[in-house]
Design a protein around this motif. Structure first.
Motif, PDB file in Angstrom:
ATOM      1  N   GLU A  17       0.834  -1.195   0.000  1.00 21.57           N
ATOM      2  CA  GLU A  17       0.000   0.000   0.000  1.00 21.57           C
ATOM      3  C   GLU A  17       0.873   1.250   0.000  1.00 21.57           C
ATOM      4  OE1 GLU A  17      -2.703  -0.104   3.237  1.00 21.57           O
ATOM      5  OE2 GLU A  17      -3.539  -2.036   2.654  1.00 21.57           O
ATOM      6  N   GLY A  18       1.815   1.322  -0.877  1.00 23.38           N
ATOM      7  CA  GLY A  18       2.695   2.484  -0.930  1.00 23.38           C
ATOM      8  C   GLY A  18       2.773   3.016  -2.342  1.00 23.38           C
ATOM      9  N   GLU A  19       3.617   4.021  -2.505  1.00 23.44           N
ATOM     10  CA  GLU A  19       3.785   4.620  -3.831  1.00 23.44           C
ATOM     11  C   GLU A  19       4.831   3.832  -4.592  1.00 23.44           C
ATOM     12  OE1 GLU A  19       5.535   8.730  -5.601  1.00 23.44           O
ATOM     13  OE2 GLU A  19       4.324   8.861  -3.799  1.00 23.44           O
ATOM     14  N   MET A  20       4.496   3.466  -5.812  1.00 27.75           N
ATOM     15  CA  MET A  20       5.440   2.733  -6.653  1.00 27.75           C
ATOM     16  C   MET A  20       6.329   3.736  -7.383  1.00 27.75           C
ATOM     17  SD  MET A  20       4.795  -0.450  -6.167  1.00 27.75           S
ATOM     18  CE  MET A  20       5.483  -1.325  -7.529  1.00 27.75           C
ATOM     19  N   GLY A  21       7.543   3.318  -7.701  1.00 26.96           N
ATOM     20  CA  GLY A  21       8.480   4.179  -8.409  1.00 26.96           C
ATOM     21  C   GLY A  21       8.210   4.193  -9.904  1.00 26.96           C
ATOM     22  N   ARG A  22       9.137   4.778 -10.644  1.00 32.11           N
ATOM     23  CA  ARG A  22       8.994   4.857 -12.099  1.00 32.11           C
ATOM     24  C   ARG A  22       9.228   3.488 -12.721  1.00 32.11           C
ATOM     25  NH1 ARG A  22      13.223   8.896 -13.964  1.00 32.11           N
ATOM     26  NH2 ARG A  22      14.397   7.953 -12.300  1.00 32.11           N
ATOM     27  N   LYS A  23       8.748   3.320 -13.948  1.00 28.43           N
ATOM     28  CA  LYS A  23       8.953   2.038 -14.638  1.00 28.43           C
ATOM     29  C   LYS A  23      10.429   1.811 -14.924  1.00 28.43           C
ATOM     30  CE  LYS A  23       4.592   1.069 -16.832  1.00 28.43           C
ATOM     31  NZ  LYS A  23       3.946   0.708 -18.074  1.00 28.43           N
ATOM     32  N   ASN A  24      11.119   2.839 -15.412  1.00 29.54           N
ATOM     33  CA  ASN A  24      12.546   2.720 -15.708  1.00 29.54           C
ATOM     34  C   ASN A  24      13.288   3.793 -14.919  1.00 29.54           C
ATOM     35  OD1 ASN A  24      15.090   2.418 -16.693  1.00 29.54           O
ATOM     36  ND2 ASN A  24      14.518   2.455 -18.847  1.00 29.54           N
ATOM     37  N   PRO A  25      13.916   3.456 -13.811  1.00 27.43           N
ATOM     38  CA  PRO A  25      14.579   4.463 -12.991  1.00 27.43           C
ATOM     39  C   PRO A  25      15.892   4.968 -13.573  1.00 27.43           C
ATOM     40  CG  PRO A  25      14.928   2.306 -12.054  1.00 27.43           C
ATOM     41  CD  PRO A  25      13.986   2.128 -13.220  1.00 27.43           C
ATOM     42  N   PHE A  26      16.339   4.401 -14.672  1.00 28.68           N
ATOM     43  CA  PHE A  26      17.619   4.757 -15.236  1.00 28.68           C
ATOM     44  C   PHE A  26      17.538   5.890 -16.255  1.00 28.68           C
ATOM     45  CE2 PHE A  26      18.009   0.357 -13.868  1.00 28.68           C
ATOM     46  CZ  PHE A  26      19.027   0.501 -12.948  1.00 28.68           C
ATOM     47  N   ILE A  27      16.323   6.259 -16.668  1.00 26.41           N
ATOM     48  CA  ILE A  27      16.188   7.381 -17.579  1.00 26.41           C
ATOM     49  C   ILE A  27      15.973   8.641 -16.749  1.00 26.41           C
ATOM     50  CG2 ILE A  27      15.310   5.986 -19.495  1.00 26.41           C
ATOM     51  CD1 ILE A  27      12.516   6.916 -18.782  1.00 26.41           C
ATOM     52  N   PRO A  28      16.383   9.798 -17.284  1.00 28.96           N
ATOM     53  CA  PRO A  28      16.220  11.032 -16.508  1.00 28.96           C
ATOM     54  C   PRO A  28      14.745  11.361 -16.275  1.00 28.96           C
ATOM     55  CG  PRO A  28      17.450  11.430 -18.548  1.00 28.96           C
ATOM     56  CD  PRO A  28      17.055   9.989 -18.520  1.00 28.96           C
ATOM     57  N   LYS A  29      14.476  12.037 -15.159  1.00 29.88           N
ATOM     58  CA  LYS A  29      13.108  12.422 -14.828  1.00 29.88           C
ATOM     59  C   LYS A  29      12.621  13.488 -15.818  1.00 29.88           C
ATOM     60  CE  LYS A  29      12.857  11.648  -9.888  1.00 29.88           C
ATOM     61  NZ  LYS A  29      12.608  12.271  -8.579  1.00 29.88           N
ATOM     62  N   PRO A  30      11.391  13.362 -16.276  1.00 29.59           N
ATOM     63  CA  PRO A  30      10.853  14.413 -17.138  1.00 29.59           C
ATOM     64  C   PRO A  30      10.551  15.652 -16.294  1.00 29.59           C
ATOM     65  CG  PRO A  30       9.202  12.716 -16.742  1.00 29.59           C
ATOM     66  CD  PRO A  30      10.458  12.233 -16.123  1.00 29.59           C
ATOM     67  N   GLU A  31      10.833  16.794 -16.873  1.00 26.78           N
ATOM     68  CA  GLU A  31      10.623  18.042 -16.118  1.00 26.78           C
ATOM     69  C   GLU A  31       9.357  18.722 -16.483  1.00 26.78           C
ATOM     70  OE1 GLU A  31      14.030  20.577 -16.026  1.00 26.78           O
ATOM     71  OE2 GLU A  31      15.344  18.875 -15.848  1.00 26.78           O
TER      72      GLU A  31
END
Length: 90
Positions: free
Chosen positions: A76-90
């Motif tokens: 019951e928590g927040e899931m991360g991004r699908k691909n953590p290796f790509i830069p975050k979109p701004e």
């Protein structure tokens, strides 16, 4: 005719001796490590020993108090991004 200096020949002989010494040291280290590894890992396997398990530990009151888990609750928590290796979109 080529002129060969005695110092150059002496340096080459010294380098050959150093190279041969390094080769001999390397061969002896490899042989020694194989021999030691053979003694440490092969010989104990060759002698089969009977394994004895002491089940008296399960008669301890601590183990008797343990209860099985019926169902593991969902995350019951927040899931991360699908691909953590790509830069975050701004």
């Amino acid at each position: 005719m080529a002129i060969v200096f005695k110092k150059q020949i002496k340096k080459q002989k010294n380098l050959i001796l150093v190279f041969l010494a390094l080769v001999l040291i390397t061969i002896s280290i490899v042989w020694w490590s194989q021999h030691i590894e053979e003694k440490l890992f092969v010989e104990p396997i060759m002698h089969f020993r009977k394994i004895k398990i002491d089940f008296k530990i399960f008669e301890n009151s601590f183990f008797k108090e343990l209860q099985p888990i019926e169902k593991i609750p969902d995350f019951e928590g927040e899931m991360g991004r699908k691909n953590p290796f790509i830069p975050k979109p701004e």
